[in-house]
Motif scaffolding. Sequence first.
Motif: not given
Length: 228
Positions: A101-105
């Motif tokens: 999720i962090h990388i997707g953010c």
Amino acid sequence: SSLLSFAELFSFMLVEAGRLLPRGRVVPPIEADGMLTIFYKAVKEVERGQAFNLDKSCSASSSTSSASATSATASTTLLSAHQHDCNHDPNALSRTMISAIHIGCLLSSLLDTESLSPEMRLQVMGALYRLNRLKVRVRFDRTALHYSCYREGTLAGRYPSSQFPSTTLAKALLEVGADPNAIDNAGNTPLHLAATLQPYVEPLAHILLEGGAHLDTKNIAGETFESL
């Protein structure tokens, strides 16, 4: 985890690109395709972790016939190191999902910029779709969309590009089919979490409402978006 370290590194490079470092070195720009490659790997790890958990659940409920035992043994030999981690640590899948999720953010922050070509934008959205369709829940039984809507979710938080709430990630997740009315273990929808933000992030609430969030949904405490 190593994936979260990548998220921290990418956020540093996005913010500090071009800055002069000691000994005359300069922070290089981050290439979007490099981030996308790591994001693909993160999504794949989530898929593997979920598949392993499902396989383990099915094995526990199945009969102990010799055929089943043979199949289970064969499957076990094919598990990756990460899947073994999931076996010994039930929180491993959640941590991997949070890293993804962090990388997707970070990638979502580039969606409306010139950093991404139309083709790469489609690839990013496709990867987010793969992640969303897994419906993996993290802490407090929250979805990726929940996670994008509350500040406490930030783990790689030294740089704004990877901090939550993230309007760009919420918008992208809704675009790929995230449920705006999913509830966590307290009955909160993403809109409930958005309502509690201090300071309040009005654009985030608008994105959720435009995506189909219900204003009148009550959580377990009987609270609605408007009452919060």
